[in-house]
Design an enzyme around this catalytic site. Structure first.
Site, PDB file in Angstrom:
ATOM      1  N   HIS A 107       0.882  -1.178   0.000  1.00 39.18           N
ATOM      2  CA  HIS A 107       0.000   0.000   0.000  1.00 39.18           C
ATOM      3  C   HIS A 107       0.920   1.228   0.000  1.00 39.18           C
ATOM      4  O   HIS A 107       2.012   1.180   0.579  1.00 39.18           O
ATOM      5  CB  HIS A 107      -0.832   0.097   1.274  1.00 39.18           C
ATOM      6  CG  HIS A 107      -1.710  -1.072   1.566  1.00 39.18           C
ATOM      7  ND1 HIS A 107      -1.266  -2.188   2.210  1.00 39.18           N
ATOM      8  CD2 HIS A 107      -3.028  -1.278   1.326  1.00 39.18           C
ATOM      9  CE1 HIS A 107      -2.269  -3.048   2.359  1.00 39.18           C
ATOM     10  NE2 HIS A 107      -3.349  -2.525   1.824  1.00 39.18           N
ATOM     11  N   ASP A 110       2.326   1.934   3.371  1.00 43.81           N
ATOM     12  CA  ASP A 110       3.283   0.970   3.951  1.00 43.81           C
ATOM     13  C   ASP A 110       4.707   1.421   3.685  1.00 43.81           C
ATOM     14  O   ASP A 110       5.602   1.221   4.496  1.00 43.81           O
ATOM     15  CB  ASP A 110       3.197  -0.424   3.285  1.00 43.81           C
ATOM     16  CG  ASP A 110       1.840  -1.039   3.320  1.00 43.81           C
ATOM     17  OD1 ASP A 110       1.063  -0.697   4.209  1.00 43.81           O
ATOM     18  OD2 ASP A 110       1.561  -1.897   2.448  1.00 43.81           O
TER      19      ASP A 110
HETATM   20  C1  XLS Z   1      -7.316  -6.834   4.365  1.00 43.31           C
HETATM   21  C2  XLS Z   1      -6.881  -7.019   2.988  1.00 43.31           C
HETATM   22  C3  XLS Z   1      -5.758  -6.115   2.534  1.00 43.31           C
HETATM   23  C4  XLS Z   1      -5.651  -6.132   1.034  1.00 43.31           C
HETATM   24  C5  XLS Z   1      -4.923  -4.977   0.470  1.00 43.31           C
HETATM   25  O1  XLS Z   1      -8.072  -7.620   4.931  1.00 43.31           O
HETATM   26  O2  XLS Z   1      -6.541  -8.359   2.806  1.00 43.31           O
HETATM   27  O3  XLS Z   1      -4.567  -6.496   3.141  1.00 43.31           O
HETATM   28  O4  XLS Z   1      -5.067  -7.302   0.570  1.00 43.31           O
HETATM   29  O5  XLS Z   1      -5.477  -3.763   0.811  1.00 43.31           O
END
Ligand code: XLS
Ligand code: NI
Ligand code: NI
Length: 444
Positions: A107, A110
């Site tokens: 993200h 991140d």
């Molecule tokens: C959360 C999601 C997230 C997505 C990306 O539950 O899995 O991590 O994969 O935003």
């Protein structure tokens, strides 16, 4: 790269490149089943799996939970947020290299500090993106997908693209536009939308029609912009039924595919199935994968597993061989992952605090899927189970059954056939026989 780490500092000292040692090995820091260059079903294991590391869980999640403070102190932390981001990138690429995985996912927030203004956010993000590019070039690690975190910041508490306030919707565009720009810079193979706040907490204060139409409009705008700036891969919707909201609009694979088609986005969008989200929706992992495969919509996979007792999105590393075999059956039978991969959207437990735990967790996940690939290939090649499954549908391949499946019968004609048949013979589904066979393949 001549050494297994980037920059001046080694963040995982004492751990070298993880190699394949086979199932007889008692070295915990070695693969028992994942042999990257081994050919299975016409391709190397590496090419089948296209494993990816999730930046957020591996390098950002610090073990905090609603009841406790962080348990993990990262050696890449720093007072200065940009220095911390660059050190984190070094640690991440060292990890990718040592574990031997070719892809990663992130993200925007991140990898890069959000800053206090839009311009600071953009400056930070683009500076970090260039640093990521350098590290990609140095290691050969590629971006499987990136996405925008439009759920953590308090401004998204009422939703992102589905927010009732237009001002917030416009802020989503800030993050998504920048994320698409960075995707193109880094050669991302897919782009993901996970609707973490795209849903509601209470229907009494929610206009679902406005919210879902706004979501479709937003996705269409993002598609158009992505194509304009040269993104050629698939956009992926990642379904999840709930958490953090009570109800999320991208509930499961079937709902998301219907939504994509309803809004004419099916040429550009596919689905990213996360195992723990499928189980949260009351399905099996294989069910949601199969729904995607049957619709030509299987984009990518977030490989993890939930807890069968509580059902939450606990994002554990996959270790359940049965589930992984079923998943790999769908993947192999549908022609394999193309631009997608197996992304470990999984986190260490709060009390897994040794530096080696991140390696052990990924080794376990990779071995689980490698073993599953081998088993699925054995089951498919042998053909016994698919033979039994196909035989159940034999009646549609000739005579009246064929005419029916070709759409050549009216209800009156079908009625006449039914009347003539009277009471059909009972045919066993042979479920137990097939389950017994599965165990024979797995354990003999
Ligand atoms: C959360 C999601 C997230 C997505 C990306 O539950 O899995 O991590 O994969 O935003
Ligand atoms: Ni996910
Ligand atoms: Ni999840």
């Amino acid at each position: 790269m001549t050494k297994a780490f980037i920059g001046d500092k080694e963040y995982f000292p004492g751990i070298g490149m993880i190699g394949f040692e086979g199932k007889g090995s008692d070295n915990p820091l070695a693969f028992k089943f994942y042999d990257p260059d081994k050919i299975v079903a016409g391709k190397t294991m590496r090419d089948h799996m296209r494993f990816a590391i999730a930046y957020w869980h591996s390098f950002c999640a610090d073990g905090a939970d609603p009841f406790g403070r962080p348990t993990m102190i990262f050696p890449w932390s720093d007072q200065d947020p940009m220095t911390a981001a660059l050190k984190k990138a070094d640690a991440a690429f060292e990890f990718f290299t040592k574990i031997g995985v070719d892809h990663y996912c992130f993200h925007d927030t991140d990898v890069s500090p959000e800053g206090d203004s839009v311009s600071e956010y953009e400056k930070n993000f683009h500076q970090v993106a260039l640093a990521l590019k350098e590290r990609q070039d140095a290691t050969g690690v590629k971006l499987l997908w990136n996405t925008a975190n439009v759920f953590s910041n308090p401004r998204y508490m009422n939703g992102a693209a589905t927010n009732p306030d237009f001002d917030v919707v416009s802020r989503v565009a800030v993050q998504v536009k920048n994320s698409l720009d960075v995707n193109v810079l880094l050669g991302g193979e897919n782009y993901v939308f996970w609707g973490g706040r795209e849903g509601y907490m209470d229907l009494w204060n929610t206009d679902m029609k406005i919210e879902t139409e706004n979501l479709a409009r937003f996705l269409t705008m993002a598609r158009d912009y992505g194509r304009k700036v040269g993104f050629t891969g698939p956009f992926l919707i990642e379904p999840k039924p709930m958490e953090p909201t009570k109800h999320q609009y991208d509930y499961d694979a079937a709902t998301s595919i219907g939504f994509v088609r309803q809004h004419g986005l099916e040429k550009d969008f596919k689905i990213n199935i996360e195992s723990n989200h499928a189980t949260l929706a009351g399905h099996t992992f294989a069910h949601d994968l199969q729904v995607c495969a049957d619709n030509g919509m299987l984009g990518s996979i977030d490989a993890n597993q939930g807890d069968y007792q509580n059902g939450w999105d606990t994002d554990e590393f996959p270790s359940n061989i049965y589930d992984a075999v079923e998943a790999m059956m769908v993947v192999l039978n549908s022609g394999g992952l193309t631009t997608g991969g197996l992304n470990f959207d999984a986190k260490l437990r709060r009390n897994s605090t040794d530096a080696e735990d991140l390696f052990l967790a990924h080794i376990g996940g990779m071995d689980t899927f490698a073993l599953a690939l081998t088993m699925a290939d054995k089951i498919i090649t042998d053909g016994k189970i698919s033979g039994m499954k196909d035989a159940r549908y034999d009646s549609f391949s000739s005579g009246n059954g064929l005419a029916f499946s070709q759409g050549k019968l009216s209800l009156e004609e079908l009625y006449a056939i039914g009347k003539d048949i009277g009471e059909p013979a009972k045919i066993s589904g042979k479920q137990e026989k097939i389950r017994n066979l599965v165990n024979q393949y797995l354990f003999s």
